[in-house]
Design a protein around this motif. Structure first.
Motif, PDB file in Angstrom:
ATOM      1  N   VAL A   1       0.849  -1.187   0.000  1.00  0.00           N
ATOM      2  CA  VAL A   1       0.000   0.000   0.000  1.00  0.00           C
ATOM      3  C   VAL A   1       0.879   1.229   0.000  1.00  0.00           C
ATOM      4  O   VAL A   1       1.700   1.404   0.884  1.00  0.00           O
ATOM      5  CB  VAL A   1      -0.925   0.019   1.249  1.00  0.00           C
TER       6      VAL A   1
ATOM      7  N   ARG B   1      -8.303  -9.097  -0.091  1.00  0.00           N
ATOM      8  CA  ARG B   1      -6.865  -8.866  -0.271  1.00  0.00           C
ATOM      9  C   ARG B   1      -6.134  -8.996   1.066  1.00  0.00           C
ATOM     10  O   ARG B   1      -5.024  -9.532   1.137  1.00  0.00           O
ATOM     11  CB  ARG B   1      -6.629  -7.486  -0.887  1.00  0.00           C
TER      12      ARG B   1
ATOM     13  N   GLU C   1      -6.527  -4.083   7.277  1.00  0.00           N
ATOM     14  CA  GLU C   1      -5.976  -3.737   5.962  1.00  0.00           C
ATOM     15  C   GLU C   1      -6.499  -2.384   5.515  1.00  0.00           C
ATOM     16  O   GLU C   1      -7.672  -2.056   5.707  1.00  0.00           O
ATOM     17  CB  GLU C   1      -6.377  -4.792   4.928  1.00  0.00           C
ATOM     18  N   HIS C   2      -5.605  -1.550   4.931  1.00  0.00           N
ATOM     19  CA  HIS C   2      -6.029  -0.290   4.325  1.00  0.00           C
ATOM     20  C   HIS C   2      -6.676  -0.550   2.967  1.00  0.00           C
ATOM     21  O   HIS C   2      -6.288  -1.487   2.269  1.00  0.00           O
ATOM     22  CB  HIS C   2      -4.831   0.641   4.115  1.00  0.00           C
ATOM     23  N   SER C   3      -7.640   0.289   2.614  1.00  0.00           N
ATOM     24  CA  SER C   3      -8.280   0.180   1.301  1.00  0.00           C
ATOM     25  C   SER C   3      -7.478   0.935   0.254  1.00  0.00           C
ATOM     26  O   SER C   3      -7.046   2.067   0.477  1.00  0.00           O
ATOM     27  CB  SER C   3      -9.702   0.742   1.344  1.00  0.00           C
TER      28      SER C   3
ATOM     29  N   GLY D   1     -10.431   1.568   5.654  1.00  0.00           N
ATOM     30  CA  GLY D   1      -9.778   0.295   5.892  1.00  0.00           C
ATOM     31  C   GLY D   1     -10.769  -0.706   6.455  1.00  0.00           C
ATOM     32  O   GLY D   1     -11.940  -0.377   6.694  1.00  0.00           O
TER      33      GLY D   1
ATOM     34  N   THR E   1     -11.137  -5.236  -0.284  1.00  0.00           N
ATOM     35  CA  THR E   1     -10.068  -4.969   0.682  1.00  0.00           C
ATOM     36  C   THR E   1      -9.927  -6.138   1.652  1.00  0.00           C
ATOM     37  O   THR E   1      -8.818  -6.577   1.973  1.00  0.00           O
ATOM     38  CB  THR E   1     -10.346  -3.685   1.481  1.00  0.00           C
TER      39      THR E   1
ATOM     40  N   TRP F   1     -15.026  -2.343  -0.070  1.00  0.00           N
ATOM     41  CA  TRP F   1     -14.754  -2.879   1.261  1.00  0.00           C
ATOM     42  C   TRP F   1     -14.472  -4.383   1.184  1.00  0.00           C
ATOM     43  O   TRP F   1     -13.530  -4.886   1.801  1.00  0.00           O
ATOM     44  CB  TRP F   1     -15.950  -2.645   2.187  1.00  0.00           C
TER      45      TRP F   1
ATOM     46  N   GLU G   1     -11.102   0.718  -4.290  1.00  0.00           N
ATOM     47  CA  GLU G   1     -11.272  -0.676  -3.896  1.00  0.00           C
ATOM     48  C   GLU G   1     -12.484  -0.788  -2.978  1.00  0.00           C
ATOM     49  O   GLU G   1     -12.641  -0.012  -2.036  1.00  0.00           O
ATOM     50  CB  GLU G   1     -10.021  -1.164  -3.171  1.00  0.00           C
TER      51      GLU G   1
END
Length: 256
Positions: free
Chosen positions: A33, A118, A104-106, A71, A115, A112, A110
């Protein structure tokens, strides 16, 4: 080489190692990221949030300047009711040597859900077909400045992920953000938290309250785990000093 020169050389090597370690720590903590969305968040009258994208910012600048971003938090349970908790290794810049859940950050544009998928792939090594169900169960706003000066202003969607239990659990292939992991029943986890005298075991007081207070309440409602007698305690440790607090109720929207 004289003893004095050897000492100087040794000190330089140690200093260089610390500098490189700090750089690598930042890189590893934000692996995959680099640019994320800066957003404006608007509380809704009925609870919950909506947001607008202002533009893209470097992740390091988002945390340095306390900019709003998106996120997910991912709470994983198996079919037998055990919950996965992960331990962040000592090299992490934030919440080092602490138990937490997967986050996790978006990325820009992207969703939700993407994200969350991933996050499972990058941090746990899981593909979507190894997951039985993936449900968004709530949204909250995480507003915190850590001891290291990092300012986290994140709109979080809470996901509950269910996988097979026992010997059929998918094997965890963690990235460098996870040092170890374990499976524990939510009731036992809450008992550990209650008996803990050191909030740094769960990062710090605010993070513990958000992750294992508000977040855990939302997930346990969704999975119908019997924590009714623990809800008052979880509610008590959950922070209520958010600037968007309304009528003494933290703006948590559950979608169940």
């Amino acid at each position: 080489m004289s003893l004095k020169r050897k000492r100087i050389a040794f000190m330089l090597i140690v200093l260089l190692t610390l500098v490189i370690g700090a750089i690598l720590s930042d890189m590893m903590e934000e692996e995959g990221v680099s640019m994320i969305e800066e957003i404006i968040i608007n509380p809704k009258r009925a609870g919950g949030f909506e947001y607008e994208v202002l533009g893209l910012q470097a992740l390091k600048d988002v945390h340095a300047n306390g900019l709003n971003h998106r996120g997910v938090w991912i709470y994983v349970t198996d079919q037998n009711g055990y919950m996965l908790v992960v331990w962040r290794p000592p090299h992490m810049r934030t919440c080092a040597a602490a138990w937490c859940i997967v986050g996790e950050h978006s990325l820009p544009r992207e969703s939700w859900t993407d994200t969350a998928k991933r996050g499972m792939r990058e941090e746990l090594g899981w593909s979507r077909d190894q997951v039985l169900s993936l449900s968004a169960v709530g949204t909250l706003y995480f507003n915190h400045t850590y001891a290291n000066g990092k300012k986290d202003r994140q709109l979080c969607t809470i996901f509950h992920v269910v996988v097979k239990g026992g010997k059929h659990r998918p094997p965890i292939r963690p990235n460098n953000e996870i040092g170890k992991s374990r499976w524990i029943r939510p009731r036992e986890l809450v008992k550990e938290i209650i008996n803990s005298t050191d909030d740094s075991t769960y990062c710090d007081t605010y993070t513990k309250g958000m992750v294992f207070g508000h977040g855990l309440i939302a997930v346990c409602k969704h999975m119908k785990c019997d924590l009714s007698d623990r809800i008052p305690y979880l509610t008590n440790i959950a922070p209520h000093n958010n600037p968007w607090q309304r009528n003494n109720n933290y703006l948590l929207r559950t979608t169940i």
